[in-house]
Design an enzyme around this catalytic site. Sequence first.
Site, mmCIF file in Angstrom:
data_model
loop_
_atom_site.group_PDB
_atom_site.id
_atom_site.type_symbol
_atom_site.label_atom_id
_atom_site.label_comp_id
_atom_site.label_asym_id
_atom_site.label_seq_id
_atom_site.Cartn_x
_atom_site.Cartn_y
_atom_site.Cartn_z
ATOM 1 N N SER A 17 -9.364 -1.383 -20.244
ATOM 2 C CA SER A 17 -8.492 -0.522 -21.034
ATOM 3 C C SER A 17 -7.317 -0.105 -20.165
ATOM 4 O O SER A 17 -7.501 0.270 -19.003
ATOM 5 C CB SER A 17 -9.258 0.703 -21.533
ATOM 6 O OG SER A 17 -8.435 1.445 -22.414
ATOM 7 N N GLU A 18 -6.108 -0.175 -20.716
ATOM 8 C CA GLU A 18 -4.912 0.002 -19.882
ATOM 9 C C GLU A 18 -4.756 1.415 -19.349
ATOM 10 O O GLU A 18 -3.921 1.661 -18.491
ATOM 11 C CB GLU A 18 -3.650 -0.443 -20.631
ATOM 12 C CG GLU A 18 -3.452 0.154 -21.985
ATOM 13 C CD GLU A 18 -3.899 -0.795 -23.099
ATOM 14 O OE1 GLU A 18 -5.019 -1.329 -23.001
ATOM 15 O OE2 GLU A 18 -3.138 -0.966 -24.067
#
Lengths: 222, 222, 221, 221
Positions: free
Chosen positions: B48-49
């Site tokens: 997840s960024e």
Amino acid sequence: MIRPLSPTDVARRVARDIPDGSYVNLGIGLPTLVADVVGPDKEIVYHSENGILGMGPAPSPGEEDPELINAGKQPVTLLPGGSFFHHTDAFVMMRGGHLDVSVLGAFQVSETGDLANWATDEAALPPAVGGAMDLAVGAKRVLVMTTHTTRDGRPKLLPRCTYPLTAAAVVDRVYTDLAVLDLCPEGFVVREVAPGVTPEGLQAVTGARLTFAPDLTVVHPD
Amino acid sequence: MIRPLSPTDVARRVARDIPDGSYVNLGIGLPTLVADVVGPDKEIVYHSENGILGMGPAPSPGEEDPELINAGKQPVTLLPGGSFFHHTDAFVMMRGGHLDVSVLGAFQVSETGDLANWATDEAALPPAVGGAMDLAVGAKRVLVMTTHTTRDGRPKLLPRCTYPLTAAAVVDRVYTDLAVLDLCPEGFVVREVAPGVTPEGLQAVTGARLTFAPDLTVVHPD
Amino acid sequence: MIDKRVATLAEAVADVADGATVLVGGFGNSGVPVELVHALLEQGARDLTVVTNNAGSGETDIAALIRERRVRRIICSYPRSAGSVWFEQFWRAGEIELELVPQGTLSERMRAAGAGLGGFFTPTGADSLLADGKEVRVLDGRRQVFERPLPADVALIKADRADRWGNLVYRTAARNFGPTMATAAALTVVQVREFVELGGLDPEAVVTPGIFVDRVVQVAR
Amino acid sequence: MIDKRVATLAEAVADVADGATVLVGGFGNSGVPVELVHALLEQGARDLTVVTNNAGSGETDIAALIRERRVRRIICSYPRSAGSVWFEQFWRAGEIELELVPQGTLSERMRAAGAGLGGFFTPTGADSLLADGKEVRVLDGRRQVFERPLPADVALIKADRADRWGNLVYRTAARNFGPTMATAAALTVVQVREFVELGGLDPEAVVTPGIFVDRVVQVAR
């Protein structure tokens, strides 16, 4: 009679200029002496470019950790509050202007604050630069600690460096065995001299033209 | 009779293309369905960024941690082996080509693999891009999951995107409710079609000219 | 199932090709993946470009690679040390190429490669002869030199502990170039002191997430 | 003696000047230094440039700053969310400037500021209208856009624990922009859940070393 300052006395004089609470990198060689003479009244956080903040003194004999070394590859310790990080982050601290003070050795300093401390004109040895250029461009204050002349008596403070530059216009102050000099728009301004040093005598062993501060004093290392 | 694939069936088809052991980022919206249908025979590490690797499923009700969220701002969990890191490092993973697969939604895809998935021509809403452009340029394989046409029946697969580009020439494969298409030098090549979809029927709802693979098959989501 | 553990040092470096660019971690003798470098020596790859901070010392690791004529070119910041006799001998004889890079720039160029960037401007070295032939631009009032990413085929690094996903933690200053090198190579090979169970590393304290790691081999101290 | 702890939120933000550029940590509602932003609201600084990922939501923190007309300009990647009504209203009325930056570029530009770099080339957005007016160059076979550092006067961030030197550790995904923002601002102000004794944080697990931190204030959860 001229009484040049000992390396330890020069280190003491440098230490006086480092405010309590500073983040400091001490270059390899002479500058490392500074850590030994900073008084216990100051809390200084020492940085090492191989990824340490909060470096402590050398370990007792037998207590060395071969992987816990400083930039000069000597065994060190870590103080409470210290931390480890990787090399790239270590150089973020240096190049990014986060160090308050960098104390560096020098082959030559020019009157415009240029620093030459990584290469001579000797072609027999392979060139090596390490972190010298990063330290020179990044710290808020760049202090140079050096002998006033080379071993064979040639001046190190010059109108222009003749050795390859480390960085241009970066040096703030120079501490030698004979004097403390600031880099100002007019060039080297002598603030303090070692006992027995006269303006004429100092100028005679300096390549650059010197200006003497009106309140010129004798160096008190402590 | 045409039987378009359900979003879950499309997700199943995408999941089949994700090899065991992959590092995967699932974009907001449709792509998040993929995680729900990947079989237990595969160990996939979800990125997840906002700084997570090894994201697990949504927590049980009442077990949510308001700070442990995914890029879509929904509560998630962390699997054993997962790790947290800062945003800049999260994007090193994305932009640096370390993700094996990025699954993205799309407004439009062009026959040269251009992707438009961040802005329409609607001027009433402020523009917002998030990590879309980083995800599109960085992953080893960029998969697009989308409906074949817009809600009002306009084609999304076009000779050229009319919406602002996210990135040029980045899409590898497109999964729609009607077909699976590869981006090849000759443009869109249809590999699989939903049950009941004919080449003529598919071409009729596609803006770009389609090529049909000689071994064209019907999609098997599982 | 992800399992990046390999059983032997030989297996860990089996496919390093002749002509490869190899990043080697370590600063002085801290954090050097000595056993991996020796395995590479045994494996026999030659014509290597080695990227590392120092150029080896004594008769082990990088010094041994140089002595055995496996290194065509070295990219480093400080090739000179008390024991760098093999490097110096080859350098004087013109038998090894040297690209000298300031230490922070060396690290940052590898980071740029790992981060997918095309290059950066840095003030470091901009006024020095190490900027010769490079683009220099005045930005934010100071001269800055354009430096390009430094990607590699292989990284050999040393960490302290790892799990089967390849998550790594390091020990004291041995961390040095490891985390950055791990991001910059197509194949990252790590030697560790110890393996732990998956979940045995604190997720808040993982330094190198496994996404950057391909193979891990255990080397007892 | 180094002691970066301050007693009150008001003291922590006392000297933020009108016209300042302020970095605000957080992604969605994770890691937002809500209490520091509220203290800034109370302090009254105006004409601010706020750099943050989202543009606030509901009536708290950044949304409140916007509502109270303190923000002249916002630099962010994703200003649109379910609750971003104040931002949207001001944006439509032309009363707030927006600089939209891709999320990774936003983070990397702040890193460049903290790292003393003059800028970098990135493929992100190079083919998009967000590259309009910027230098684009083909490097390593792809179009890349030149992006400049994004330094700031102040950073407001949230961490989990700190010691008096300002060393920080974070909690789960609340870490997000904090470590990078801490490097990019002239003054970094941190709210934490808990203070620990000097030496109470594992030196291997410190995420933000105190050198990047100026003030820390405790905010009970």
